[in-house]
Design a protein around this motif. Structure first.
Motif, PDB file in Angstrom:
ATOM      1  N   GLU A 299     -31.968 -44.363  -1.659  1.00 38.08           N
ATOM      2  CA  GLU A 299     -30.910 -44.444  -0.640  1.00 38.08           C
ATOM      3  C   GLU A 299     -29.561 -44.098  -1.237  1.00 38.08           C
ATOM      4  O   GLU A 299     -28.743 -43.417  -0.608  1.00 38.08           O
ATOM      5  N   GLU A 300     -29.318 -44.547  -2.452  1.00 35.18           N
ATOM      6  CA  GLU A 300     -28.051 -44.255  -3.129  1.00 35.18           C
ATOM      7  C   GLU A 300     -27.905 -42.751  -3.398  1.00 35.18           C
ATOM      8  O   GLU A 300     -26.831 -42.193  -3.199  1.00 35.18           O
ATOM      9  N   SER A 301     -28.975 -42.121  -3.825  1.00 35.68           N
ATOM     10  CA  SER A 301     -28.894 -40.684  -4.114  1.00 35.68           C
ATOM     11  C   SER A 301     -28.693 -39.893  -2.831  1.00 35.68           C
ATOM     12  O   SER A 301     -28.030 -38.869  -2.816  1.00 35.68           O
ATOM     13  N   ARG A 302     -29.271 -40.361  -1.717  1.00 34.20           N
ATOM     14  CA  ARG A 302     -29.061 -39.687  -0.436  1.00 34.20           C
ATOM     15  C   ARG A 302     -27.620 -39.807   0.029  1.00 34.20           C
ATOM     16  O   ARG A 302     -27.061 -38.888   0.599  1.00 34.20           O
ATOM     17  N   SER A 303     -27.021 -40.963  -0.208  1.00 33.42           N
ATOM     18  CA  SER A 303     -25.645 -41.173   0.252  1.00 33.42           C
ATOM     19  C   SER A 303     -24.651 -40.365  -0.581  1.00 33.42           C
ATOM     20  O   SER A 303     -23.562 -40.061  -0.111  1.00 33.42           O
ATOM     21  N   GLU A 304     -25.031 -40.006  -1.810  1.00 33.39           N
ATOM     22  CA  GLU A 304     -24.155 -39.207  -2.675  1.00 33.39           C
ATOM     23  C   GLU A 304     -24.176 -37.727  -2.285  1.00 33.39           C
ATOM     24  O   GLU A 304     -23.268 -36.997  -2.601  1.00 33.39           O
ATOM     25  N   ASP A 305     -25.256 -37.303  -1.620  1.00 35.51           N
ATOM     26  CA  ASP A 305     -25.389 -35.881  -1.225  1.00 35.51           C
ATOM     27  C   ASP A 305     -24.534 -35.527  -0.071  1.00 35.51           C
ATOM     28  O   ASP A 305     -23.765 -35.792   0.521  1.00 35.51           O
TER      29      ASP A 305
END
Length: 75
Positions: A69-75
């Protein structure tokens, strides 16, 4: 699963085949500390031992989900 880690000569010329070990390794590689990888039979055995303990497995899957979820929010 164990046969997956036996070296077979040659490389794929096309896109890599999606297999359970590839998916599992991609999931555990999302962990920020790099604490778990799925590259050898020993790694697979370690993952199996974690899966036997409900609390450990729940903690691991929670960490993976949060990292995804964190990596998705950074994209």
């Amino acid at each position: 699963m164990e046969a997956y880690f036996v070296r077979k000569g040659g490389k794929f010329l096309e896109r890599p085949i999606t297999t359970l070990p590839n998916v599992l390794n991609k999931d555990v590689s999302r962990l920020p500390t790099g604490e778990l990888r799925l590259k050898t039979n020993e790694d697979l055995d370690h993952l199996r031992s974690i899966a036997q303990d409900r609390q450990q497995w729940k903690g691991l899957t929670t960490k993976i989900r949060e990292a995804a979820e964190e990596s998705r929010s950074e994209d």
